[in-house]
Enzyme design. Structure first.
Site, PDB file in Angstrom:
ATOM      1  N   GLN A 101      -2.862  -7.876  -2.635  1.00 29.17           N
ATOM      2  CA  GLN A 101      -3.102  -6.901  -1.714  1.00 29.17           C
ATOM      3  C   GLN A 101      -4.324  -6.117  -1.466  1.00 29.17           C
ATOM      4  OE1 GLN A 101       0.313  -4.337  -2.305  1.00 29.17           O
ATOM      5  NE2 GLN A 101       1.844  -5.624  -1.314  1.00 29.17           N
ATOM      6  N   ASP A 124      -1.185   2.081 -10.814  1.00 34.01           N
ATOM      7  CA  ASP A 124       0.289   2.416 -11.060  1.00 34.01           C
ATOM      8  C   ASP A 124       0.812   3.491 -10.336  1.00 34.01           C
ATOM      9  OD1 ASP A 124       2.599   2.657 -11.646  1.00 34.01           O
ATOM     10  OD2 ASP A 124       2.711   1.881 -13.709  1.00 34.01           O
ATOM     11  N   GLU A 142       7.596   3.673   2.144  1.00 32.86           N
ATOM     12  CA  GLU A 142       8.616   2.971   1.499  1.00 32.86           C
ATOM     13  C   GLU A 142       8.301   2.290   0.148  1.00 32.86           C
ATOM     14  OE1 GLU A 142       9.707  -0.293   4.369  1.00 32.86           O
ATOM     15  OE2 GLU A 142       9.908   1.353   5.907  1.00 32.86           O
ATOM     16  N   HIS A 146      10.150   0.711  -5.054  1.00 29.34           N
ATOM     17  CA  HIS A 146       9.818  -0.255  -5.949  1.00 29.34           C
ATOM     18  C   HIS A 146       9.634   0.345  -7.305  1.00 29.34           C
ATOM     19  CE1 HIS A 146       9.902  -3.273  -2.773  1.00 29.34           C
ATOM     20  NE2 HIS A 146       8.785  -2.567  -2.061  1.00 29.34           N
TER      21      HIS A 146
END
Length: 273
Positions: A101, A124, A142, A146
């Site tokens: 990404q 992180d 969103e 995760h």
């Protein structure tokens, strides 16, 4: 990138999901790796238009302008970060654990002439390498679904300056169940929060809730569309993830079940002064 870890509550392997399925998502959905925002049943917007609309809904809630520093937690391919910087004049740092990404996002910022104000870094979201109060605002589109929510929220509450805003969207469990069932479910691996859980989650992170809006009706068509994409591409996905036939059925069943139970919440909060 693969590991022996499993998706909580399943026999499915935990993989670098976006590196594996990123090309398929870009082909079937959009470079916005988030859901779309629909205005109603007669909305004929494309996925690109409706995902950009969702980004545009969140941008003013950050309350930032030229010179402000914004952290995009779980930045995906960088499309929201670039749009945010272009709309506000703010400087944006996007973080993700995916090197795939970061590469695409960095190219996007350069192509838009914003490489001086939009950067991306591998980090992180539950253990950020930033000093306290390093940013004027934080966006999490969103992405905390995760992560460990409590840790991610606490980190965002730490790295924004006092009074700085945290704007995020998240998925929640809106199935009609009893309080006892909800309490039992809350302890299960991978469990989603209930809408009523968010004030306490924010408070524990040192954040004050300014807005908690249930936008499920606007977002729910995305759930069905994503389910359809999963079913239509199940053979490709099974090959990418090296699923056994039983795991393929489990994955398809899990996605199908979620579409009827998922809700989407929009949250605006600020760090306590």
């Amino acid at each position: 990138m693969q590991s022996d870890e499993k998706v909580p509550g399943t026999s499915l392997p935990q993989l670098d999901y976006y590196e594996l399925v990123g090309p398929m998502l870009r082909r079937e959905w959009d470079d916005n790796f988030h859901f779309a925002y629909w205005l109603g049943p007669d909305d004929r917007a494309t996925v690109e238009e409706a995902t950009d609309r969702f980004t545009d809904l969140l941008i003013p809630k950050l309350g930032v302008g030229a010179g402000d520093r914004v952290l995009d937690v779980g930045c995906g391919l960088g499309k929201p970060a670039v749009r945010l910087a272009g709309a506000t004049g703010a400087t944006v740092l996007g973080i993700t654990i995916s090197s795939y990404q970061i590469g695409i996002a960095t190219e996007r910022a350069a192509a838009e002439g914003l490489a001086d104000r939009v950067r991306f870094q591998q980090a992180d979201g539950t253990d950020m390498p930033f000093e306290d109060a390093s940013f004027d605002a934080a966006l999490a589109f969103e992405s905390i679904v995760h992560m460990d929510r409590r840790r991610a929220l606490a980190e965002m509450g730490r790295v924004v300056a006092p009074g700085g805003r945290v704007v995020l969207t998240d998925l929640f469990d809106r199935e009609d169940i009893t309080a006892q069932e909800a309490a039992a479910r809350a302890g299960a691996p991978g469990a989603l929060p209930r809408l009523a859980d968010y004030p306490a989650l924010l408070e524990a992170a040192g954040l004050v809730a300014d807005e908690i809006s249930d936008i499920s009706e606007n977002v729910s068509p995305s759930f069905t569309m994503m389910n359809d994409i999963t079913v239509a591409n199940k053979d490709e996905l099974a090959e990418l993830f090296n699923f056994t036939p039983a795991q393929s059925e489990e994955a398809e069943s899990m996605v199908g079940q979620m579409t009827g139970e998922l809700g989407c919440v929009l949250i605006v909060a600020h760090r306590k002064p």
